[in-house]
Scaffold this motif. Structure first.
Motif, mmCIF file in Angstrom:
data_model
loop_
_atom_site.group_PDB
_atom_site.id
_atom_site.type_symbol
_atom_site.label_atom_id
_atom_site.label_comp_id
_atom_site.label_asym_id
_atom_site.label_seq_id
_atom_site.Cartn_x
_atom_site.Cartn_y
_atom_site.Cartn_z
ATOM 1 N N VAL B 34 0.866 -1.174 0.000
ATOM 2 C CA VAL B 34 0.000 0.000 0.000
ATOM 3 C C VAL B 34 0.904 1.225 0.000
ATOM 4 N N ILE B 35 0.616 2.220 -0.852
ATOM 5 C CA ILE B 35 1.269 3.511 -0.703
ATOM 6 C C ILE B 35 0.398 4.313 0.240
ATOM 7 N N ASN B 36 0.921 4.619 1.394
ATOM 8 C CA ASN B 36 0.099 5.288 2.399
ATOM 9 C C ASN B 36 0.151 6.804 2.223
ATOM 10 N N PHE B 37 -0.782 7.308 1.428
ATOM 11 C CA PHE B 37 -0.801 8.751 1.187
ATOM 12 C C PHE B 37 -1.187 9.532 2.437
ATOM 13 N N ALA B 38 -1.708 8.842 3.427
ATOM 14 C CA ALA B 38 -2.065 9.531 4.664
ATOM 15 C C ALA B 38 -0.877 9.648 5.621
ATOM 16 N N GLN B 39 0.284 9.124 5.210
ATOM 17 C CA GLN B 39 1.437 9.132 6.117
ATOM 18 C C GLN B 39 1.776 10.537 6.622
ATOM 19 N N GLY B 40 1.780 11.506 5.718
ATOM 20 C CA GLY B 40 2.072 12.883 6.106
ATOM 21 C C GLY B 40 1.028 13.430 7.060
ATOM 22 N N ALA B 41 -0.240 13.180 6.741
ATOM 23 C CA ALA B 41 -1.316 13.693 7.589
ATOM 24 C C ALA B 41 -1.270 13.043 8.969
ATOM 25 N N MET B 42 -0.898 11.759 9.001
ATOM 26 C CA MET B 42 -0.790 11.086 10.297
ATOM 27 C C MET B 42 0.313 11.745 11.127
ATOM 28 N N ALA B 43 1.431 12.062 10.479
ATOM 29 C CA ALA B 43 2.527 12.716 11.188
ATOM 30 C C ALA B 43 2.113 14.115 11.646
ATOM 31 N N MET B 44 1.344 14.796 10.787
ATOM 32 C CA MET B 44 0.833 16.107 11.181
ATOM 33 C C MET B 44 0.003 15.977 12.461
ATOM 34 N N PHE B 45 -0.864 14.956 12.477
ATOM 35 C CA PHE B 45 -1.759 14.794 13.603
ATOM 36 C C PHE B 45 -0.985 14.494 14.888
ATOM 37 N N THR B 46 0.001 13.634 14.778
ATOM 38 C CA THR B 46 0.763 13.285 15.989
ATOM 39 C C THR B 46 1.597 14.484 16.463
ATOM 40 N N THR B 47 2.014 15.327 15.514
ATOM 41 C CA THR B 47 2.748 16.525 15.919
ATOM 42 C C THR B 47 1.821 17.489 16.664
ATOM 43 N N TYR B 48 0.568 17.580 16.192
ATOM 44 C CA TYR B 48 -0.414 18.392 16.919
ATOM 45 C C TYR B 48 -0.626 17.855 18.332
ATOM 46 N N LEU B 49 -0.639 16.533 18.443
ATOM 47 C CA LEU B 49 -0.802 15.936 19.781
ATOM 48 C C LEU B 49 0.361 16.336 20.682
ATOM 49 N N ALA B 50 1.569 16.355 20.114
ATOM 50 C CA ALA B 50 2.741 16.771 20.894
ATOM 51 C C ALA B 50 2.600 18.226 21.324
ATOM 52 N N LEU B 51 2.133 19.053 20.393
ATOM 53 C CA LEU B 51 1.963 20.468 20.729
ATOM 54 C C LEU B 51 0.904 20.638 21.808
ATOM 55 N N PHE B 52 -0.128 19.802 21.714
ATOM 56 C CA PHE B 52 -1.192 19.816 22.715
ATOM 57 C C PHE B 52 -0.596 19.542 24.100
ATOM 58 N N ALA B 53 0.331 18.571 24.137
ATOM 59 C CA ALA B 53 0.997 18.256 25.402
ATOM 60 C C ALA B 53 1.800 19.459 25.897
ATOM 61 N N PRO B 59 7.010 19.140 29.314
ATOM 62 C CA PRO B 59 8.315 19.502 28.756
ATOM 63 C C PRO B 59 8.491 18.887 27.358
ATOM 64 N N TYR B 60 9.507 19.409 26.640
ATOM 65 C CA TYR B 60 9.689 18.979 25.257
ATOM 66 C C TYR B 60 9.773 17.472 25.122
ATOM 67 N N TRP B 61 10.531 16.825 25.996
ATOM 68 C CA TRP B 61 10.780 15.388 25.796
ATOM 69 C C TRP B 61 9.532 14.564 26.007
ATOM 70 N N VAL B 62 8.671 15.035 26.899
ATOM 71 C CA VAL B 62 7.395 14.335 27.059
ATOM 72 C C VAL B 62 6.582 14.468 25.770
ATOM 73 N N ALA B 63 6.570 15.699 25.215
ATOM 74 C CA ALA B 63 5.829 15.922 23.980
ATOM 75 C C ALA B 63 6.398 15.060 22.854
ATOM 76 N N PHE B 64 7.712 14.962 22.812
ATOM 77 C CA PHE B 64 8.386 14.139 21.817
ATOM 78 C C PHE B 64 7.912 12.680 21.943
ATOM 79 N N ALA B 65 7.876 12.212 23.198
ATOM 80 C CA ALA B 65 7.418 10.836 23.435
ATOM 81 C C ALA B 65 5.956 10.682 23.035
ATOM 82 N N VAL B 66 5.165 11.725 23.292
ATOM 83 C CA VAL B 66 3.751 11.668 22.901
ATOM 84 C C VAL B 66 3.640 11.478 21.385
ATOM 85 N N ALA B 67 4.422 12.243 20.634
ATOM 86 C CA ALA B 67 4.370 12.144 19.172
ATOM 87 C C ALA B 67 4.730 10.732 18.715
ATOM 88 N N ILE B 68 5.818 10.226 19.283
ATOM 89 C CA ILE B 68 6.305 8.915 18.840
ATOM 90 C C ILE B 68 5.320 7.795 19.179
#
Ligand SMILES: Nc1ncnc2c1ncn2[C@@H]1O[C@H](COP(=O)(O)OP(=O)(O)O)[C@@H](O)[C@H]1O
Ligand SMILES: [Mg+2]
Lengths: 235, 292, 362
Positions: B34-53, B59-68
């Motif tokens: 499968v070519i996952n065209f949603a890959q970028g959008a998924m990363a966008m979403f997880t980055t928003y979750l990190a920002l939400f944190a 702290p940054y590292w917690v947000a980083f862990a949230v994204a991952i």
């Protein structure tokens, strides 16, 4: 003990097996014979869960495994050497062999099984780290069978293992499997086009014709049945 | 400092991001075709979750862990819930499904996190390092970006090449049917493949976010260039993805620097076509022999 | 000469006559429809017709020839810019001339793209066309003096002819043009698909090796499909220029290309009717959902994005529940209905894009 009961399998409108039944006792080998298209491959694919039957059941030691997934059946100790195409072409010989025994999660046993397989098939030992797609047809077949032996399964389903193998190698493999049957109580279902050689190693034989069992009995007995040989076995 | 050197450095950092995105795409391609065209959008979403944190005081590292971790989970969920049911559907259907998911996530993000463009804090300074008495266009955060991408790639390589789990995953990707016969829980392996790929994508997201701003479509270009890199490298090769991604980074940086940033995508196209005309399945495609 | 004529007649006449009748019927219905509705609906009807032209071309390429293009918006842009550049210097050029030249220019450029595309398969072609879709608008941005940069080129409307009366609405006139173009395109494509090239397209899609053995020139067939498809996109692009009144890079974003591919899959991959269904979905679903979103009182961040979320959700759910699109679902309903009386339903559509390698010989 492997029991197949009244198995019916269809591909859309094509009925490939009509109410096939058979039993393979522990520590014995049954040969399944029949012409191309008789339904032999369908039978073993259904036993190992790759094809869903329309009716009937498959039991292993009394347990109904008809609806289990292929990987669950494999983890019960059923190893299936598929017809052709059995090796993972992109992986190395060693990786293919190792995969055979991973399900048992027994690293020590796996190492000795691996060594045994290499002993049995020296050509494989020389090419441990090459990708399987560069093997010859015969070497692939060795790999496929070797992997099933590494699995140390209780039940072995062999779908035309002779394909592409030199006669001598085949004899060697069969001798090895025969030994496992008597020594370790391995249960084998052997599919062969070459009825004569299959019946000469097996205990029992059944003959499939257009999806139905048309004959069954002791291997020696089938070998001597003149009429049967002419009608279905072609020798 | 020479212009070429500057462009090379910025190309390297950009390229690491594209390589991560390309690797995510290749991992999913290899596991499930499968070519996952949603890959970028998924990363966008997880980055928003990190920002939400971060917005809630983490702290940054917690947000980083949230994204991952959210990347890991999101990938697993999407594979199980959406991709598994269309496993045997025509391939184009799965393409449309991932496009639908892309649109859905890009609409969901502003609904969940607000529509305004946000900035994302970096872990380290983004001011260029001093070498002797001259400043280079390479910041501590760039070094972190490179190191993080490299570390993840090495870990993945070890996982796939050196562990039994990795062996099972590769087998499942190459031949699900035979893998099943070997007792491998193929479904689980594919889910795990998506999860890990999506983790790599999520990493690309939080690493690039500080230098782009955060908005629902901020990963679109990264996806396109990551995909281009993956195609250049050859979709079946993880090494190819990394090389292709880096190549994209350098190429875009040079084209942008010497010809103007509005020709970046044209440069990408030219390189892509040039590579594909010589090697239609990418630079690192396996010339696989016919199976007997 | 005569012999050839009559052979051609025999080959194409019956289906041609049937297609002509359908086309005339459709044209009459659409004409009546366009006269009944207001300017706003005429405007939307035009959009459906434009998308249908482009989607029909893409159906030919992707659905019937198996070449996946994620960059058809770029080919539309070629048609649109051709039309806009023509009209910039020659405001009075008749619509038909503008459309034909746009078709030609997209077709000619399609030859070059087609040759490149014929070497690529599945996801590699997808990647190349995707990059094309992103890159081409950048060219227009870069060369401002020719293409007008970001702000683009304005396109003068095509005035309704005098014999229609002075107060004939221009929206309806444009709708007529677009609908006529759509009907003619469908007619031509439907006939093409019944003829030898049409069968060659499908043969190549289903199995390249077998097609080659049967004496079909695979590469040439693929190039031909690409060229015809590009010509359709060129026509749609030129119409799009008239419709939007402005031709700018923003009008031909990646989103447009992706909308086209979703249209043909949602409509039902591989059938011209599916292309029409998909175009209707493409135009009216967003209108409906944004209409709905504006009636309920929601925070603006939600209301603004709800239509897109719904559209994305529809795509996902449609692929889960109706893998063969609207046309596939209709066929099944019809087949079930018919099966009551006649024969059992046939199997579903085949998968149509050669994505990975064909399965190795068994
Ligand atoms: N995947 C399939 N789809 C449809 N028909 C099949 C399929 N596999 C096998 N068959 C049909 O089922 C019958 C039995 O085939 P098979 O089990 O492969 O026979 P054998 O192994 O004895 O040669 C044949 O008529 C064959 O054509
Ligand atoms: Mg067989």
């Amino acid at each position: 003990m492997l029991e197949v009961n009244d198995l019916t399998v269809a591909y859309g409108p094509v009925v490939a097996l009509h109410g096939v039944s058979l039993t393979v006792a522990d520590g014995s080998m049954t040969a399944v014979l029949g012409a191309n298209g008789a339904g032999k491959t369908t039978l073993v694919r259904t036993i190992s869960g790759l094809t869903r039957p329309r009716g009937g059941s498959v039991r292993l030691d009394g347990r109904d495994i008809t609806r289990l997934a292929p990987d669950e059946i494999a983890r019960l100790g059923v190893a299936h050497v598929p017809q052709g195409q059995g090796v993972l072409a992109e992986l190395t010989v060693d990786e293919n062999l190792r995969l055979g025994g991973l399900w048992r999660r027994d690293p020590k046993g796996q190492r000795s099984a691996l060594a045994e397989a290499y002993d049995l098939f020296p050509p494989l030992a020389n090419r441990r780290h090459v990708a399987a797609f560069s093997l010859s047809g015969g070497e692939r077949q060795m790999l496929s069978v070797g992997r099933a032996l590494v699995a140390r399964a209780r039940v072995l389903l062999l779908d035309e293992p002779s394909l592409g193998l030199a006669r001598l190698v085949l004899v060697q493999i069969m001798a090895r499997i025969r030994a496992l049957v008597t020594e370790r109580g391995l249960t084998v279902l052997l599919i062969e086009q070459n009825a004569k050689s299959a019946l000469s190693v097996a205990d029992e034989g059944i003959v499939l014709h257009l999806g139905k069992v048309v004959a069954r009995g002791r291997a020696q007995h089938l070998l001597s049945e003149e009429r049967l040989r002419h009608a279905y076995l072609g020798f | 400092m020479s212009r070429f050197f500057v462009l090379t450095l910025s190309g390297l950092t950009q390229g690491a991001i594209y390589a991560a995105m390309a690797l995510a795409l290749v991992m999913i391609w290899r596991a499930t075709k499968v070519i996952n065209f949603a890959q970028g959008a998924m990363a966008m979403f997880t980055t928003y979750l990190a920002l939400f944190a971060i917005d809630h005081g983490a702290p940054y590292w917690v947000a980083f862990a949230v994204a991952i971790t959210s990347g890991l989970l999101l990938g697993a969920i999407i594979e199980r819930v959406l991709v598994r049911p269309v496993e045997s559907a025509p391939p184009l259907n799965v393409v449309i499904l991932t496009l639908g998911l892309l649109l859905f996530l890009e609409a969901l993000a502003p609904m969940a996190f607000g529509g305004q463009i946000r900035s994302f804090p970096p872990a380290f300074s983004i001011v260029g390092l001093h070498l002797g008495n001259s400043q280079v266009a390479f910041s501590p955060f760039d070094a972190f970006t490179l190191g993080a991408v490299l570390a993840v790639m090495v870990l993945l390589m070890l996982l796939f090449q050196k562990t039994n789990l990795g062996l099972r995953m590769r087998a499942s990707a190459f031949n699900p049917e035979v893998s099943g016969l070997l007792g491998i829980r193929v479904g689980r392996m594919l889910t795990l493949g998506w999860a890990l790929a999506s983790l790599v994508g999520a990493l690309a997201g939080v690493l690039i976010a500080p230098s782009l701003l955060l908005y629902p479509t901020f990963m679109d270009d990264v996806l396109v260039f990551g995909f281009t890199g993956a195609v250049i490298g050859g979709l079946d090769s993880a090494v190819g993805a990394v090389v292709g991604g880096l190549l994209m980074g350098f190429a875009l940086s040079y084209v942008g620097g010497y010809f103007g940033s509005d020709l970046e995508t044209v440069g990408a196209l030219v390189i892509l076509i040039a590579v594909l005309m010589v090697r239609p399945r990418g630079l690192f495609s396996l010339q696989r022999l016919r199976q007997v | 000469m005569v012999a050839v004529r009559s052979r051609v007649d025999r080959l194409v006449a019956p289906t041609l006559r049937r297609h002509l009748l359908i086309a005339l019927g459709a044209a009459a219905v659409l004409l009546l429809l366009s006269a009944q509705i207001g300017a706003y609906d005429d405007y939307n009807l035009t959009a459906v017709a434009i998308f249908a032209v482009a989607a029909a071309g893409l159906t030919l390429l992707t659905g019937l020839n198996g070449q996946l293009s994620l960059g058809h918006g770029a080919l539309m842009a070629i048609g649109a810019y051709t039309a806009s550049l023509l009209l910039k210097d020659h405001r009075q050029l008749p619509v038909i001339v503008v459309l034909l030249i746009s078709v030609l220019s997209a077709g000619v450029i399609g030859i070059a793209f087609g040759y490149a595309a014929a070497r690529l398969r599945g996801p590699y072609l997808a990647g190349a066309t995707l990059t094309l879709a992103v890159a081409l608008p950048q060219v227009a941005t870069r060369y401002k003096s020719i293409f007008g940069g970001e702000s683009g080129l304005t396109v003068p409307p095509s005035a309704p002819p005098d014999w229609l009366g002075a107060d004939f609405p221009p929206e309806r006139w444009l709708a007529w043009i677009a609908l006529a173009a759509a009907v003619v395109t469908m007619l031509l494509l439907a006939n093409l698909l019944r003829s030898a090239p049409g069968r060659a397209f499908k043969a190549v899609r289903d199995n390249e090796a077998a097609a080659a053995l049967a004496g079909i020139d695979v590469a040439r067939t693929q190039v031909l499909a690409f060229v015809i498809s590009a010509a359709c996109a060129g026509l749609a692009g030129a119409l799009f220029a008239y419709w939007s009144g402005i031709t700018s890079p923003a009008g031909f974003s990646l989103g447009l290309s992706l909308q086209l591919i979703t249209a043909i899959v949602i409509g039902g991959l591989g059938s011209l009717a599916g292309a029409v269904w998909g175009s209707i979905v493409l135009v009216f679903v967003p209108l409906l959902t944004s209409g709905m979103a504006s009636t309920v009182h929601l925070p603006s961040a939600v209301a603004d994005n709800l239509p897109l979320a719904i559209y994305g959700g529809i795509l996902v759910i449609a692929m889960l529940v109706a893998p063969h699109g609207i046309q596939g679902a209709l066929r099944r309903i019809l087949a079930i209905g018919r099966a009551r009386w006649e024969y059992p339903p046939r199997g579903g559509q085949k998968g149509v894009v050669d994505w990975d390698d064909p399965a190795p010989g068994t």
